[in-house]
Motif scaffolding. Structure first.
Motif, PDB file in Angstrom:
ATOM      1  N   THR A  64       0.850  -1.201   0.000  1.00  0.00           N
ATOM      2  CA  THR A  64       0.000   0.000   0.000  1.00  0.00           C
ATOM      3  C   THR A  64       0.883   1.246   0.000  1.00  0.00           C
ATOM      4  N   ARG A  65       1.902   1.211   0.836  1.00  0.00           N
ATOM      5  CA  ARG A  65       2.840   2.351   0.885  1.00  0.00           C
ATOM      6  C   ARG A  65       3.509   2.554  -0.469  1.00  0.00           C
ATOM      7  N   ARG A  66       3.978   1.455  -1.076  1.00  0.00           N
ATOM      8  CA  ARG A  66       4.667   1.555  -2.364  1.00  0.00           C
ATOM      9  C   ARG A  66       3.736   2.125  -3.444  1.00  0.00           C
ATOM     10  N   LEU A  67       2.505   1.627  -3.470  1.00  0.00           N
ATOM     11  CA  LEU A  67       1.555   2.075  -4.493  1.00  0.00           C
ATOM     12  C   LEU A  67       1.145   3.535  -4.269  1.00  0.00           C
ATOM     13  N   LEU A  68       1.016   3.933  -3.013  1.00  0.00           N
ATOM     14  CA  LEU A  68       0.638   5.324  -2.742  1.00  0.00           C
ATOM     15  C   LEU A  68       1.793   6.283  -3.052  1.00  0.00           C
ATOM     16  N   ARG A  73      -4.274  10.980  -0.119  1.00  0.00           N
ATOM     17  CA  ARG A  73      -3.992   9.694   0.534  1.00  0.00           C
ATOM     18  C   ARG A  73      -2.555   9.667   1.045  1.00  0.00           C
ATOM     19  N   PRO A  74      -2.284  10.285   2.202  1.00  0.00           N
ATOM     20  CA  PRO A  74      -0.922  10.234   2.752  1.00  0.00           C
ATOM     21  C   PRO A  74      -0.483   8.777   2.945  1.00  0.00           C
ATOM     22  N   VAL A  75       0.805   8.515   2.688  1.00  0.00           N
ATOM     23  CA  VAL A  75       1.294   7.136   2.765  1.00  0.00           C
ATOM     24  C   VAL A  75       1.295   6.654   4.217  1.00  0.00           C
ATOM     25  N   ASN A 109      -5.521 -10.248  -3.979  1.00  0.00           N
ATOM     26  CA  ASN A 109      -6.891 -10.613  -4.369  1.00  0.00           C
ATOM     27  C   ASN A 109      -7.465  -9.457  -5.197  1.00  0.00           C
ATOM     28  N   HIS A 110      -8.397  -8.712  -4.627  1.00  0.00           N
ATOM     29  CA  HIS A 110      -8.949  -7.541  -5.321  1.00  0.00           C
ATOM     30  C   HIS A 110      -7.833  -6.607  -5.810  1.00  0.00           C
ATOM     31  N   SER A 111      -6.866  -6.382  -4.946  1.00  0.00           N
ATOM     32  CA  SER A 111      -5.690  -5.581  -5.291  1.00  0.00           C
ATOM     33  C   SER A 111      -4.481  -6.299  -4.695  1.00  0.00           C
ATOM     34  N   PRO A 112      -3.272  -5.878  -5.064  1.00  0.00           N
ATOM     35  CA  PRO A 112      -2.104  -6.591  -4.522  1.00  0.00           C
ATOM     36  C   PRO A 112      -1.936  -6.411  -3.019  1.00  0.00           C
ATOM     37  N   ASP A 113      -2.570  -5.362  -2.464  1.00  0.00           N
ATOM     38  CA  ASP A 113      -2.284  -4.960  -1.082  1.00  0.00           C
ATOM     39  C   ASP A 113      -3.499  -5.071  -0.160  1.00  0.00           C
TER      40      ASP A 113
END
Ligand SMILES: [Zn+2]
Length: 352
Positions: free
Chosen positions: A151-155, A163-165, A191-195
Motif C-alpha cells: 500500500t505504501r509503495r503504491l501510494l 492519501r498520505p502514505v 486478491n482484489h488488489s495486490p495490497d
C-alpha cells in the motif's frame, strides 16, 4: 434552506452513488435523482431485495451504528468506514471520500454520546484505492497511518495528496495495540488488489475485508474490478478461517454475517461451475462461419454466448437473494471465464 455545499454534496452523492448502486440510492437521497437523461428509455432491472438494504441515512447523508461495544461503522449507503473509540482516541478504518466530512460528524456524535475522545489518532488502510482512502488527508498530518508495505509503495507511486502514505507498514501480519484495544492486520496474498488486507478485531468478533463480498449484493463490475481472480476466489475461505460474527465489506448499506459469506461463496462457485461447462459446450462453429477473417468479431460473439450460457441460470437463481445480479453477473462471469482459461488453462487445446 440547504446551504450551497449541502446541495452540492447531495447532488454529488446522488450522481456518484447512482453510478454504483442504482435503485438503492433513490431511497437514500430521498428522490434527488432528477437527471435530465431520458430515464424512461433506460433498461429495467429486478427490484433490490429489502434484505440488501440497510438503515436509512440521516439528513446529512450518513448512518452511524454500533458493530459491537466500542466499534462502530458508518455508511452513506454505498461506501463504509468503521471506527474504534479507545481511551486514547479514535482508530479509523478507511476514509472513503463519498462519506468525507461525515466521518468526523459520525465520530463526534458517538464520542459525545459516550463521553469519550473524538480525536482520530490512527487510520488503518484496507488497501490503496482512492475510493476507500480519499478522505484520509482530512485528518491531518498528526495521525498514525497503518497499511501494508505494498500500500505504501503504491501510494508513493500514485502521489495523491488526499492519501498520505502509511507511517507504519507490515509484510504478513501485525498486531496493533491502541488505547487498550487490539487490532490484528494480515496480508494473505493478492486478491482484489495486490495490497488488500484482512483487519480482524478479535475482541469485537469482527472482520473487515474490503471489495470482496459486498453483503446483500453481487460484486460491482468485473468481479469488483479484481486484479487477481484466483486470489479473489480464494479470499472468502481465508476470511471464514477467522472467528467473527460481524463483517465489514466496505460497500453498500449494511453489515454482513457468516451466512452472507456462504451465499456469496456459493454464487461464485455456481458461476465457476457453469463457466467450465460453457467452455466445453458452446459450439464455436457458427461464430467463425459468420465472421470469416474477422477473428475478433467471432471471438467476441462466441465469448458473449459462453458468458450468457454461464450467467443466465445464476441470475435466475439469485434474483431476490443478491441485489443487482441481473446488472453485473455477466460482467463478473466474463472476468472469471478469462481467468479459468488463462490462469488455469482450462479448455486450452494443443494443435495436433
Ligand atoms: Zn478497491
Amino acid at each position: 434552506m440547504p446551504s450551497t455545499s449541502t446541495t452540492n454534496r447531495r447532488s454529488f452523492l446522488a450522481r456518484g452513488a447512482a453510478l454504483a448502486a442504482g435503485p438503492a440510492i433513490a431511497t437514500v437521497v430521498g428522490g434527488a435523482l432528477a437527471e435530465p437523461a431520458a430515464a424512461d428509455t433506460l433498461p429495467d432491472y429486478a427490484p433490490v431485495p429489502p434484505s440488501a438494504l440497510g438503515p436509512a441515512v440521516n439528513e446529512q447523508g450518513y448512518y452511524v451504528g454500533r458493530v459491537e461495544r466500542n466499534l462502530y461503522w458508518v455508511t452513506d449507503g454505498t461506501y463504509q468506514a468503521a471506527f474504534l473509540t479507545t481511551r486514547n482516541g479514535v482508530v479509523l478504518f478507511d476514509a472513503p471520500p463519498t462519506i468525507g466530512q461525515n466521518i468526523q460528524r459520525a465520530i463526534d456524535q458517538i464520542a459525545a454520546d459516550n463521553g469519550v475522545s473524538n480525536k482520530v489518532t490512527h487510520i488503518v488502510y484496507s488497501h490503496h484505492h482512492a475510493d476507500h482512502l480519499g478522505a484520509s488527508s482530512l485528518f491531518g498530518k498528526n495521525v498514525t497511518r497503518i497499511g501494508h508495505e505494498e500500500t505504501r509503495r503504491l501510494l508513493l507511486r500514485d502521489d495523491d495528496p488526499t492519501r498520505p502514505v502509511p507511517d507504519v507498514t507490515f509484510k504478513t501480519q501485525r498486531t496493533l495495540h491502541v488505547g487498550g484495544e487490539r487490532i490484528d492486520v494480515a496480508w494473505h496474498g493478492t486478491n482484489h488488489s495486490p495490497d488488500n488486507i484482512y483487519i480482524h478485531l478479535p475482541d469485537h468478533d469482527t472482520l473487515m475485508l474490503v471489495d470482496i463480498n459486498l453483503p446483500g449484493w453481487v460484486p460491482f463490475a468485473s468481479f469488483n474490478l479484481s486484479e487477481d481472480v484466483p486470489g479473489t476466489i480464494a479470499a472468502p475461505a481465508k476470511a471464514m478461517a477467522y472467528p467473527w460474527k460481524h463483517f465489514i465489506g466496505g460497500h453498500m448499506g449494511r453489515l454482513g454475517t457468516r451466512d452472507d459469506m456462504v451465499v456469496y461463496q456459493q454464487y461464485v462457485t455456481d458461476l465457476i461451475d457453469n463457466i467450465k461447462t460453457a467452455l466445453v459446450t458452446v459450439d464455436p462453429t457458427p461464430f467463425f462461419t459468420r465472421y470469416g477473417n474477422n477473428s475478433w468479431a467471432a471471438v467476441k460473439e462466441y465469448q458473449a454466448a459462453q458468458v450468457d450460457y454461464a450467467a443466465a441460470p445464476v441470475i435466475e437463481k439469485y434474483t431476490g437473494i443478491l441485489a443487482a445480479d441481473d446488472v453485473y453477473t455477466a460482467s463478473t462471469a466474463f472476468i472469471i471465464l478469462e481467468s479459468i482459461r488463462l490462469d488455469l488453462g482450462f479448455g486450452s487445446q494443443i494443435h495436433p
